[in-house]
Scaffold this active site. Structure first.
Site, short mmCIF file in Angstrom:
data_model
loop_
_atom_site.label_atom_id
_atom_site.label_comp_id
_atom_site.label_asym_id
_atom_site.label_seq_id
_atom_site.Cartn_x
_atom_site.Cartn_y
_atom_site.Cartn_z
N GLU A 174 35.26 13.68 14.74
CA GLU A 174 35.36 14.55 13.56
C GLU A 174 34.09 15.35 13.32
O GLU A 174 33.85 15.89 12.24
CB GLU A 174 35.73 13.72 12.34
CG GLU A 174 37.04 12.95 12.48
CD GLU A 174 38.29 13.73 12.08
OE1 GLU A 174 38.23 14.48 11.09
OE2 GLU A 174 39.33 13.58 12.75
N HIS A 250 35.68 10.60 5.74
CA HIS A 250 34.51 10.95 6.55
C HIS A 250 33.29 10.32 5.88
O HIS A 250 33.24 10.20 4.65
CB HIS A 250 34.29 12.47 6.60
CG HIS A 250 35.32 13.21 7.38
ND1 HIS A 250 35.90 14.37 6.92
CD2 HIS A 250 35.86 12.99 8.59
CE1 HIS A 250 36.77 14.82 7.81
NE2 HIS A 250 36.76 13.99 8.83
N CYS A 371 31.13 19.70 3.13
CA CYS A 371 32.20 19.86 4.12
C CYS A 371 32.28 21.28 4.62
O CYS A 371 32.70 21.54 5.74
CB CYS A 371 33.57 19.55 3.50
SG CYS A 371 33.76 17.89 2.90
O1 SUG Z 1 40.27 16.96 7.16
N1 SUG Z 1 41.46 18.54 4.24
C1 SUG Z 1 40.35 18.24 5.15
C2 SUG Z 1 39.06 18.08 4.37
C3 SUG Z 1 37.88 17.95 5.27
C4 SUG Z 1 36.65 17.57 4.54
N2 SUG Z 1 35.56 17.53 5.42
C5 SUG Z 1 34.50 16.70 5.35
N3 SUG Z 1 34.54 15.62 4.58
N4 SUG Z 1 33.49 16.94 6.09
C6 SUG Z 1 40.62 16.99 5.97
O2 SUG Z 1 41.19 16.03 5.43
C7 SUG Z 1 43.74 19.16 3.69
C8 SUG Z 1 44.74 20.21 4.10
C9 SUG Z 1 46.02 20.14 3.32
O3 SUG Z 1 46.39 19.07 2.84
O4 SUG Z 1 46.72 21.17 3.21
C10 SUG Z 1 42.61 18.97 4.71
O5 SUG Z 1 42.82 19.18 5.88
#
Ligand code: SUG
Length: 451
Positions: A174, A250, A371
């Site tokens: 990730e 994460h 993020c």
């Molecule tokens: O991978 N949300 C992302 C958020 C990523 C956050 N990144 C870090 N913590 N670095 C994920 O879960 C949601 C999309 C949706 O539900 O439509 C989403 O992909």
């Protein structure tokens, strides 16, 4: 050699919507099928970039990916004209259509793992795009991410680009969301902390029970090998399974580091992990006193940390040498997070100031300030070798605000994803964006037959 940290923020794409796609990401689930406002979301992201630049930090932009990913939908058995493909997918497999429409590449912390040249044996900056295999919608990103990074960092003398790791559960990766670099100064050697949720080759080892561990130890180890990191300065820490089950999908939801400071929730790492102590010693070996700040559960309960995204703040070194936390406004609204931040700046740590940024539209999908950015440390010659058009200036900021205002819709719902006009709107926007950023053609629709 002197170096600078540059925050590359993912520009929020025109199809930003709430599809509830990410299991284990509580905000994504909570906002499932609510109406999004891609225009406001992108303007918030840009305002955050401008705010960072105005603090005197270097800021750059990562362009969004083309969505919908029509090649992916077609691979899953939908055929005919583009309009027919989206219409059929909407009625037969709405979750697949939403996945292929997700603007999730905005969360640039998941784009790649980056090791600066001061840490790598060959003195080049190394990039490995994350394979993001844990969530289908995110697994669509790595190939385009690799192309975008190569377009921005084209010179092989300075930059080494690795392909994403094998798309197997054993190597779930990730990116930088589970990777922290600590150092005395940005241009000097640092230690790299890789945090994993599960050891895929030790399936019996305890792991989260409720939600998936996304980062595998084998993936972190492979990235460290590919980047030719010094073993003595590389550490693998296990995430606390209870943190994953509480919504810390994460590690950057429960920990953040910068310079000699690591700020982390008491529940962030597996209990008794010796790697944290070893990392502290290694940092001392680099001639700097580590400031490892553990935030107790009694001070900020884990649920508050996950809800407010306290640890998903950007911890940065300002031009005057002090550190600042750039937090989501949700931290100001959460009593324990706010009280902690007020105490933090009063206490004897390098963190002297706290700022709040409103990225609520991204937060509703589980993406806070940290993020949204990928940290890349570059020396002056490396900076000169990078594509210059992506660095945020006042002029580029104004042009991007105008571009978003011109091209983005101000509301989008799952039902709108079947509208074929959205495909053309997105392409027109991205075509113009490439001219604004000067990166050349990087999208499938621009390079038909070559990708
Ligand atoms: O991978 N949300 C992302 C958020 C990523 C956050 N990144 C870090 N913590 N670095 C994920 O879960 C949601 C999309 C949706 O539900 O439509 C989403 O992909």
């Amino acid at each position: 050699m002197a170096a600078f940290e540059i925050n590359f923020d993912g520009l929020i794409g025109p199809t930003h919507n709430y599809a509830g796609l990410s299991y284990g990401n509580l905000a994504s689930r909570a906002h499932r099928l609510s109406v999004s406002n891609p225009r406001q979301a992108a303007l918030q992201g840009l305002a955050k970039m401008k705010f960072m630049a105005d603090l005197g930090l270097r800021q750059a932009v990562l362009p969004p990916q083309e969505r919908p990913d029509l090649l992916a939908i077609r691979r899953l058995g939908f055929s005919g004209t583009d309009a027919r493909v989206v219409e059929q997918a909407r009625s037969d497999a709405p979750a697949l259509l939403a996945s292929c429409y997700s603007a999730s590449s905005m969360w640039a912390a998941n784009a790649a793992t980056v090791s600066p040249s001061a840490d790598t044996a060959d003195g080049r900056v190394h990039f490995t795009p994350a394979n993001l295999i844990n969530q289908f919608h995110r697994s669509l990103e790595p190939a385009a991410t690799g192309r975008i990074l190569k377009a921005i960092f084209p010179n092989e003398k300075h930059f080494a680009h690795h392909p994403p790791l094998p798309a197997s559960l054993h190597f779930g990766d990730e990116g930088a969301a589970n990777h922290t670099r600590l150092c005395r100064e940005t241009g000097g050697p640092g230690i790299e902390l890789f945090v994993y949720g599960r050891d895929s080759f030790e399936p019996d080892a305890p792991g989260p029970r409720r939600y998936p561990a996304r980062q595998m130890r084998a993936a972190s180890e492979a990235v460290a090998r590919l980047h030719h990191l010094d073993r003595a300065r590389t550490f693998f820490l296990r995430q606390n399974p209870a943190a994953i089950d509480a919504g810390a999908f994460h590690n950057d939801v429960v920990a953040v580091g910068n310079g000699n400071v690591l700020l982390y929730h008491a529940m962030a790492f597996a209990e008794g992990d010796p790697a944290l102590g070893a990392a502290r010693d290694a940092l001392r070996g680099l001639g700097v006193e580590p400031v490892f700040l553990q935030v107790p559960e009694a001070e900020v309960p884990l649920a508050d940390a996950v809800g407010s995204y306290l640890f998903n703040s950007q911890l940065v070194t300002l031009p005057d040498g002090t550190m600042a936390m750039v937090c989501p406004t949700e931290c100001r609204e959460n009593a324990s997070s706010r009280a902690f931040l007020e105490r933090l700046v009063e206490s004897e740590t390098p963190i002297r100031s706290v700022h709040y940024v409103d990225v609520r539209h991204s937060m509703h999908n589980g993406g806070g300030p940290a993020c949204l950015r990928l940290r890349v440390a570059l020396t002056e010659p490396e900076l000169t070798a990078a594509a210059s058009g992506v660095f945020l200036t006042d002029a580029l900021y104004a042009a991007l605000v105008a571009w978003v205002t011109r091209h983005y819709r101000d509301h989008l719902h799952a039902d709108d994803l079947a509208d074929p006009r959205l495909i053309e709107e997105g392409r027109a926007a991205l075509d113009e964006l490439m001219r604004l950023l000067g990166t050349g053609s990087i999208y499938p629709f621009q390079c038909a037959g070559t990708i």
